[in-house]
Design an enzyme around this catalytic site. Sequence first.
Site, PDB file in Angstrom:
ATOM      1  N   LYS A 121       0.839  -1.213   0.000  1.00  0.00           N
ATOM      2  CA  LYS A 121       0.000   0.000   0.000  1.00  0.00           C
ATOM      3  C   LYS A 121       0.870   1.260   0.000  1.00  0.00           C
ATOM      4  CE  LYS A 121      -2.080  -1.107   3.897  1.00  0.00           C
ATOM      5  NZ  LYS A 121      -1.396  -2.380   4.250  1.00  0.00           N
TER       6      LYS A 121
ATOM      7  N   ARG B  60      -9.959   0.671   8.429  1.00  0.00           N
ATOM      8  CA  ARG B  60      -9.488  -0.657   8.825  1.00  0.00           C
ATOM      9  C   ARG B  60     -10.559  -1.469   9.515  1.00  0.00           C
ATOM     10  NH1 ARG B  60      -3.645   0.359   8.784  1.00  0.00           N
ATOM     11  NH2 ARG B  60      -2.574  -1.594   9.148  1.00  0.00           N
TER      12      ARG B  60
ATOM     13  N   ARG C 134      11.769  -5.097   5.252  1.00  0.00           N
ATOM     14  CA  ARG C 134      11.516  -3.694   4.909  1.00  0.00           C
ATOM     15  C   ARG C 134      12.348  -2.731   5.754  1.00  0.00           C
ATOM     16  NH1 ARG C 134       5.538  -1.899   5.534  1.00  0.00           N
ATOM     17  NH2 ARG C 134       5.873  -2.962   7.509  1.00  0.00           N
TER      18      ARG C 134
ATOM     19  N   ARG D 197      10.947  -0.499  11.391  1.00  0.00           N
ATOM     20  CA  ARG D 197       9.853  -0.282  12.334  1.00  0.00           C
ATOM     21  C   ARG D 197       9.892  -1.297  13.463  1.00  0.00           C
ATOM     22  NH1 ARG D 197       4.617   0.192   8.492  1.00  0.00           N
ATOM     23  NH2 ARG D 197       3.784  -1.064  10.207  1.00  0.00           N
TER      24      ARG D 197
ATOM     25  N   ARG E  28      -0.682  -8.710  13.448  1.00  0.00           N
ATOM     26  CA  ARG E  28      -1.246  -7.728  12.505  1.00  0.00           C
ATOM     27  C   ARG E  28      -2.068  -8.430  11.426  1.00  0.00           C
ATOM     28  NH1 ARG E  28       4.231  -4.843  11.152  1.00  0.00           N
ATOM     29  NH2 ARG E  28       3.083  -3.947   9.394  1.00  0.00           N
TER      30      ARG E  28
HETATM   31  P1  AP5 Z   1       4.762  -1.585   1.906  1.00  0.00           P
HETATM   32  O1  AP5 Z   1       4.464  -0.750   0.695  1.00  0.00           O
HETATM   33  O2  AP5 Z   1       5.435  -0.931   3.056  1.00  0.00           O
HETATM   34  O3  AP5 Z   1       3.430  -2.325   2.376  1.00  0.00           O
HETATM   35  P2  AP5 Z   1       2.189  -1.795   3.205  1.00  0.00           P
HETATM   36  O4  AP5 Z   1       0.983  -2.467   2.647  1.00  0.00           O
HETATM   37  O5  AP5 Z   1       2.187  -0.289   3.224  1.00  0.00           O
HETATM   38  O6  AP5 Z   1       2.525  -2.436   4.603  1.00  0.00           O
HETATM   39  P3  AP5 Z   1       2.485  -1.869   6.097  1.00  0.00           P
HETATM   40  O7  AP5 Z   1       3.198  -2.860   6.944  1.00  0.00           O
HETATM   41  O8  AP5 Z   1       2.954  -0.459   6.148  1.00  0.00           O
HETATM   42  O9  AP5 Z   1       0.980  -1.944   6.367  1.00  0.00           O
HETATM   43  P4  AP5 Z   1       0.278  -1.985   7.703  1.00  0.00           P
HETATM   44  O10 AP5 Z   1      -1.100  -1.858   7.213  1.00  0.00           O
HETATM   45  O11 AP5 Z   1       0.524  -3.146   8.580  1.00  0.00           O
HETATM   46  O12 AP5 Z   1       0.956  -0.800   8.534  1.00  0.00           O
HETATM   47  P5  AP5 Z   1       0.453   0.648   8.918  1.00  0.00           P
HETATM   48  O13 AP5 Z   1       1.620   1.522   8.972  1.00  0.00           O
HETATM   49  O14 AP5 Z   1      -0.713   1.045   8.084  1.00  0.00           O
HETATM   50  O15 AP5 Z   1       5.605  -2.825   1.403  1.00  0.00           O
HETATM   51  C1  AP5 Z   1       6.132  -3.755   2.330  1.00  0.00           C
HETATM   52  C2  AP5 Z   1       7.496  -4.266   1.830  1.00  0.00           C
HETATM   53  O16 AP5 Z   1       7.288  -5.011   0.626  1.00  0.00           O
HETATM   54  C3  AP5 Z   1       8.442  -3.127   1.457  1.00  0.00           C
HETATM   55  O17 AP5 Z   1       9.737  -3.497   1.808  1.00  0.00           O
HETATM   56  C4  AP5 Z   1       8.319  -2.987  -0.062  1.00  0.00           C
HETATM   57  O18 AP5 Z   1       9.506  -2.550  -0.636  1.00  0.00           O
HETATM   58  C5  AP5 Z   1       7.988  -4.419  -0.466  1.00  0.00           C
HETATM   59  N1  AP5 Z   1       7.102  -4.468  -1.625  1.00  0.00           N
HETATM   60  C6  AP5 Z   1       6.066  -3.649  -1.904  1.00  0.00           C
HETATM   61  N2  AP5 Z   1       5.453  -4.024  -3.033  1.00  0.00           N
HETATM   62  C7  AP5 Z   1       6.108  -5.117  -3.476  1.00  0.00           C
HETATM   63  C8  AP5 Z   1       5.938  -5.984  -4.612  1.00  0.00           C
HETATM   64  N3  AP5 Z   1       4.961  -5.794  -5.516  1.00  0.00           N
HETATM   65  N4  AP5 Z   1       6.805  -7.018  -4.733  1.00  0.00           N
HETATM   66  C9  AP5 Z   1       7.779  -7.227  -3.828  1.00  0.00           C
HETATM   67  N5  AP5 Z   1       8.008  -6.435  -2.742  1.00  0.00           N
HETATM   68  C10 AP5 Z   1       7.157  -5.414  -2.579  1.00  0.00           C
HETATM   69  O19 AP5 Z   1      -0.109   0.411  10.400  1.00  0.00           O
HETATM   70  C11 AP5 Z   1       0.746   0.152  11.493  1.00  0.00           C
HETATM   71  C12 AP5 Z   1      -0.061   0.097  12.776  1.00  0.00           C
HETATM   72  O20 AP5 Z   1      -0.700   1.371  12.997  1.00  0.00           O
HETATM   73  C13 AP5 Z   1      -1.214  -0.909  12.784  1.00  0.00           C
HETATM   74  O21 AP5 Z   1      -0.777  -2.206  13.143  1.00  0.00           O
HETATM   75  C14 AP5 Z   1      -2.136  -0.280  13.823  1.00  0.00           C
HETATM   76  O22 AP5 Z   1      -1.672  -0.519  15.128  1.00  0.00           O
HETATM   77  C15 AP5 Z   1      -2.006   1.208  13.548  1.00  0.00           C
HETATM   78  N6  AP5 Z   1      -2.988   1.707  12.566  1.00  0.00           N
HETATM   79  C16 AP5 Z   1      -2.715   2.252  11.339  1.00  0.00           C
HETATM   80  N7  AP5 Z   1      -3.847   2.615  10.733  1.00  0.00           N
HETATM   81  C17 AP5 Z   1      -4.851   2.309  11.577  1.00  0.00           C
HETATM   82  C18 AP5 Z   1      -6.276   2.434  11.487  1.00  0.00           C
HETATM   83  N8  AP5 Z   1      -6.879   2.942  10.395  1.00  0.00           N
HETATM   84  N9  AP5 Z   1      -7.015   2.001  12.545  1.00  0.00           N
HETATM   85  C19 AP5 Z   1      -6.423   1.493  13.640  1.00  0.00           C
HETATM   86  N10 AP5 Z   1      -5.090   1.338  13.784  1.00  0.00           N
HETATM   87  C20 AP5 Z   1      -4.306   1.739  12.752  1.00  0.00           C
END
Ligand code: AP5
Length: 217
Positions: free
Chosen positions: A13, A88, A127, A163, A174
């Site tokens: 994402k 979410r 990552r 992270r 997660r």
């Molecule tokens: P990346 O692009 O970073 O993936 P992502 O989907 O953004 O993954 P996240 O881990 O950031 O998502 P998340 O939803 O768990 O975390 P968030 O910060 O939102 O890609 C991942 C890796 O893969 C990278 O190294 C990239 O280079 C690689 N990659 C990408 N595309 C690729 C491809 N096509 N092929 C190969 N490699 C690839 O949330 C963190 C925490 O915040 C949550 O756990 C929760 O506690 C809180 N939180 C956030 N939002 C909310 C909400 N709305 N409600 C409640 N709690 C929330």
Amino acid sequence: MIIILFGPPGAGKGTQAQRLEKSRGLVQLSTGVMLRAAVAAQTHYGKKAKGKMDAGQLVSDDIVIGIIADRIKADDCKNGFILDGFPRNVAQAEALDVMLAEEGVKLDAVVQMEVDDAALVDRVSGRYTCANKKCNEGYHDTNLKPAVDGVCDNCGGTEFERRPDDNAETVAKRLDEYYAQTAPVLPYYAEQGILQQVDGMAAVNEVAAQIDAVLAA
Ligand code: AP5
């Protein structure tokens, strides 16, 4: 244009949101990035969110809904934005519809990025990002390295960070949260006729091309 990039942890994402930000002049609104900034700044919300984030659990709805409700009113969102990590759960999706209606805008597309669980764990554990907070470019140990080892392609910075929630135990939690609370949002958008799927297992550029194709349809 207002887009939701939807998928489990590590689906790509953030990677695709950064590309869309550059290619389309949209603003990336990542609740994860905003929450990590609040944690680092030790704000009131940051202190409340930290324990949940470290445990791989969702932060409470009142915090994240409040953050997004304030953020989408900013001038830089007038040309459109990409929601990354929000909504979410169904309550957040319903709150988003109310916010958008109040602003007189609507969602154009929800793009679901489908990726196998095993690949998600590999991606998240490999990552890292540029430590320059104004850059925050994302990389991966094997899949997406900088052109010059140890130097950020985007800003030339040489400091990188990982992270605290990117460890196997927390990633498993997660994923559990995703399947229990976030995946049930998909029918909500399917019923509205705006849900689209892309193959998140494809290479980064191929996923980008698929997203462009569904947005053009
Ligand atoms: P990346 O692009 O970073 O993936 P992502 O989907 O953004 O993954 P996240 O881990 O950031 O998502 P998340 O939803 O768990 O975390 P968030 O910060 O939102 O890609 C991942 C890796 O893969 C990278 O190294 C990239 O280079 C690689 N990659 C990408 N595309 C690729 C491809 N096509 N092929 C190969 N490699 C690839 O949330 C963190 C925490 O915040 C949550 O756990 C929760 O506690 C809180 N939180 C956030 N939002 C909310 C909400 N709305 N409600 C409640 N709690 C929330």
